[in-house]
Design a protein around this motif. Structure first.
Motif, PDB file in Angstrom:
ATOM      1  N   ALA A  38       0.853  -1.183   0.000  1.00 52.39           N
ATOM      2  CA  ALA A  38       0.000   0.000   0.000  1.00 52.39           C
ATOM      3  C   ALA A  38       0.891   1.236   0.000  1.00 52.39           C
ATOM      4  O   ALA A  38       1.638   1.480   0.952  1.00 52.39           O
ATOM      5  N   GLY A  39       0.842   1.988  -1.085  1.00 55.47           N
ATOM      6  CA  GLY A  39       1.677   3.175  -1.208  1.00 55.47           C
ATOM      7  C   GLY A  39       1.220   4.305  -0.305  1.00 55.47           C
ATOM      8  O   GLY A  39       0.049   4.392   0.082  1.00 55.47           O
ATOM      9  N   GLY A 103      -4.370   2.363   0.136  1.00 56.94           N
ATOM     10  CA  GLY A 103      -3.238   3.241  -0.036  1.00 56.94           C
ATOM     11  C   GLY A 103      -3.476   4.490   0.803  1.00 56.94           C
ATOM     12  O   GLY A 103      -4.620   4.840   1.109  1.00 56.94           O
ATOM     13  N   GLY A 104      -2.421   5.146   1.192  1.00 57.92           N
ATOM     14  CA  GLY A 104      -2.576   6.303   2.061  1.00 57.92           C
ATOM     15  C   GLY A 104      -3.330   7.443   1.379  1.00 57.92           C
ATOM     16  O   GLY A 104      -3.010   7.813   0.248  1.00 57.92           O
ATOM     17  N   PRO A 105      -4.323   8.044   2.052  1.00 53.62           N
ATOM     18  CA  PRO A 105      -4.989   9.228   1.495  1.00 53.62           C
ATOM     19  C   PRO A 105      -4.017  10.399   1.397  1.00 53.62           C
ATOM     20  O   PRO A 105      -3.087  10.530   2.210  1.00 53.62           O
ATOM     21  N   GLY A 106      -4.230  11.256   0.414  1.00 51.15           N
ATOM     22  CA  GLY A 106      -3.380  12.426   0.250  1.00 51.15           C
ATOM     23  C   GLY A 106      -3.696  13.515   1.261  1.00 51.15           C
ATOM     24  O   GLY A 106      -4.756  13.516   1.901  1.00 51.15           O
ATOM     25  N   GLY A 107      -2.768  14.460   1.392  1.00 54.49           N
ATOM     26  CA  GLY A 107      -2.950  15.575   2.309  1.00 54.49           C
ATOM     27  C   GLY A 107      -3.863  16.647   1.732  1.00 54.49           C
ATOM     28  O   GLY A 107      -4.295  16.582   0.573  1.00 54.49           O
ATOM     29  N   GLY A 111      -5.438  28.059   2.722  1.00 53.98           N
ATOM     30  CA  GLY A 111      -4.819  29.384   2.737  1.00 53.98           C
ATOM     31  C   GLY A 111      -4.237  29.826   1.418  1.00 53.98           C
ATOM     32  O   GLY A 111      -3.873  30.994   1.261  1.00 53.98           O
ATOM     33  N   GLY A 112      -4.135  28.943   0.450  1.00 56.32           N
ATOM     34  CA  GLY A 112      -3.564  29.323  -0.831  1.00 56.32           C
ATOM     35  C   GLY A 112      -4.590  29.928  -1.767  1.00 56.32           C
ATOM     36  O   GLY A 112      -5.799  29.754  -1.588  1.00 56.32           O
ATOM     37  N   ASP A 113      -4.113  30.640  -2.777  1.00 55.96           N
ATOM     38  CA  ASP A 113      -4.991  31.044  -3.873  1.00 55.96           C
ATOM     39  C   ASP A 113      -5.421  29.802  -4.647  1.00 55.96           C
ATOM     40  O   ASP A 113      -6.516  29.752  -5.213  1.00 55.96           O
ATOM     41  N   ILE A 114      -4.542  28.807  -4.671  1.00 56.21           N
ATOM     42  CA  ILE A 114      -4.840  27.489  -5.229  1.00 56.21           C
ATOM     43  C   ILE A 114      -4.431  26.460  -4.185  1.00 56.21           C
ATOM     44  O   ILE A 114      -3.299  26.479  -3.688  1.00 56.21           O
ATOM     45  N   ASN A 115      -5.356  25.564  -3.828  1.00 56.17           N
ATOM     46  CA  ASN A 115      -5.082  24.508  -2.853  1.00 56.17           C
ATOM     47  C   ASN A 115      -5.243  23.152  -3.544  1.00 56.17           C
ATOM     48  O   ASN A 115      -6.343  22.794  -3.961  1.00 56.17           O
ATOM     49  N   ILE A 116      -4.138  22.421  -3.663  1.00 48.67           N
ATOM     50  CA  ILE A 116      -4.115  21.172  -4.423  1.00 48.67           C
ATOM     51  C   ILE A 116      -3.945  19.995  -3.460  1.00 48.67           C
ATOM     52  O   ILE A 116      -2.920  19.904  -2.766  1.00 48.67           O
ATOM     53  N   PRO A 117      -4.923  19.078  -3.383  1.00 44.71           N
ATOM     54  CA  PRO A 117      -4.746  17.922  -2.493  1.00 44.71           C
ATOM     55  C   PRO A 117      -3.689  16.971  -3.027  1.00 44.71           C
ATOM     56  O   PRO A 117      -3.427  16.924  -4.225  1.00 44.71           O
ATOM     57  N   GLY A 118      -3.082  16.214  -2.129  1.00 43.32           N
ATOM     58  CA  GLY A 118      -2.135  15.192  -2.544  1.00 43.32           C
ATOM     59  C   GLY A 118      -2.858  13.983  -3.101  1.00 43.32           C
ATOM     60  O   GLY A 118      -4.011  13.702  -2.752  1.00 43.32           O
ATOM     61  N   GLY A 119      -2.213  13.257  -3.978  1.00 40.70           N
ATOM     62  CA  GLY A 119      -2.802  12.061  -4.563  1.00 40.70           C
ATOM     63  C   GLY A 119      -2.779  10.893  -3.595  1.00 40.70           C
ATOM     64  O   GLY A 119      -1.916  10.799  -2.716  1.00 40.70           O
ATOM     65  N   GLY A 120      -3.740   9.981  -3.741  1.00 33.57           N
ATOM     66  CA  GLY A 120      -3.796   8.800  -2.894  1.00 33.57           C
ATOM     67  C   GLY A 120      -2.834   7.722  -3.361  1.00 33.57           C
ATOM     68  O   GLY A 120      -2.599   7.554  -4.556  1.00 33.57           O
ATOM     69  N   GLY A 121      -2.264   6.977  -2.414  1.00 33.65           N
ATOM     70  CA  GLY A 121      -1.399   5.859  -2.753  1.00 33.65           C
ATOM     71  C   GLY A 121      -2.197   4.684  -3.293  1.00 33.65           C
ATOM     72  O   GLY A 121      -3.402   4.567  -3.055  1.00 33.65           O
ATOM     73  N   GLU A 122      -1.529   3.812  -4.019  1.00 34.88           N
ATOM     74  CA  GLU A 122      -2.183   2.649  -4.613  1.00 34.88           C
ATOM     75  C   GLU A 122      -2.067   1.433  -3.692  1.00 34.88           C
ATOM     76  O   GLU A 122      -1.121   1.309  -2.928  1.00 34.88           O
ATOM     77  N   MET A 123      -3.045   0.518  -3.802  1.00 33.77           N
ATOM     78  CA  MET A 123      -3.098  -0.676  -2.960  1.00 33.77           C
ATOM     79  C   MET A 123      -3.158  -1.917  -3.839  1.00 33.77           C
ATOM     80  O   MET A 123      -3.873  -1.932  -4.838  1.00 33.77           O
ATOM     81  N   SER A 124      -2.409  -2.949  -3.470  1.00 34.82           N
ATOM     82  CA  SER A 124      -2.431  -4.193  -4.230  1.00 34.82           C
ATOM     83  C   SER A 124      -2.526  -5.385  -3.289  1.00 34.82           C
ATOM     84  O   SER A 124      -1.870  -5.420  -2.246  1.00 34.82           O
ATOM     85  N   HIS A 125      -3.332  -6.382  -3.671  1.00 28.37           N
ATOM     86  CA  HIS A 125      -3.453  -7.630  -2.913  1.00 28.37           C
ATOM     87  C   HIS A 125      -2.745  -8.789  -3.607  1.00 28.37           C
ATOM     88  O   HIS A 125      -2.648  -9.866  -3.039  1.00 28.37           O
TER      89      HIS A 125
END
Length: 191
Positions: A38-39, A103-107, A111-125
């Motif tokens: 899990a990334g 996979g880990g959720p992004g952050g 407060g920014g003029d543009i607020n960009i969330p982080g991407g989620g990690g991938e999960m494999s079984h």
């Protein structure tokens, strides 16, 4: 992967700054014998143009990357980055191959003029696929299978991206390459 802090001091003639603030990436979780990985999630990014005409200095912090977890627990969460009280970006969470199997959720950023969330990690079984870490504004870590010609270098989180992973039971050293990348604070000075 280490975080830190400092003070931005306004240079002569500077009236505005354009700031990019990125949180740290989350760490990977990998299992030796279950073909699971899990990334980590990517750190968020806040972008803001600020009038600093009446400001002489601003404290800043950049979050560290989360550490990997092997065969137990969740990968570490990346640290929060900030530029004074102007804008903040949290780090991505670590991956988890046990319940809730994600996979880990992004952050998230604020407060920014543009607020960009982080991407989620991938999960494999399964053993047929290894996945990458969540992307930051700057970078996305990849994945690899076993240890071959230092390919695991591509699983390192960098510039706030989450750690990627592979099935590495044949070489325990490779688990160390799934840490999240440290965040960053980049300041452009304008007259």
């Amino acid at each position: 992967t280490s975080g830190g802090s400092g003070v931005w001091s306004k240079p002569s003639g500077c009236n505005h700054v354009l700031v990019y603030v990125t949180g740290g990436g989350g760490g990977v979780r990998c299992n030796d014998n279950q073909y699971r990985g899990a990334g980590g999630g990517g750190g968020a990014t806040a972008i803001r143009y600020i009038d600093v005409s009446n400001v002489s200095s601003v404290n800043y912090t950049y979050g560290g990357g989360g550490g990997y977890a092997r065969n137990g627990g969740r990968g570490g969460t990346g640290g929060t980055s900030s530029f004074g009280s102007y804008c903040t970006a949290t780090g991505g969470q670590g991956g988890q191959t046990d319940n809730p199997h994600q996979g880990g959720p992004g952050g998230n950023a604020s407060g920014g003029d543009i607020n960009i969330p982080g991407g989620g990690g991938e999960m494999s079984h399964g053993h047929n696929r290894e996945g990458g870490g969540g992307s930051s504004f700057w970078h996305k870590a990849g994945s690899s299978h076993h240890y071959y010609n230092n390919q695991e270098e591509i699983t390192h989180g960098q510039w706030g991206s989450g750690g990627g992973y592979g099935y590495y039971s044949q070489n325990s050293f490779a688990h160390n390459n799934g840490n999240g990348g440290a965040g960053c604070v980049i300041v452009f000075n304008y007259t």
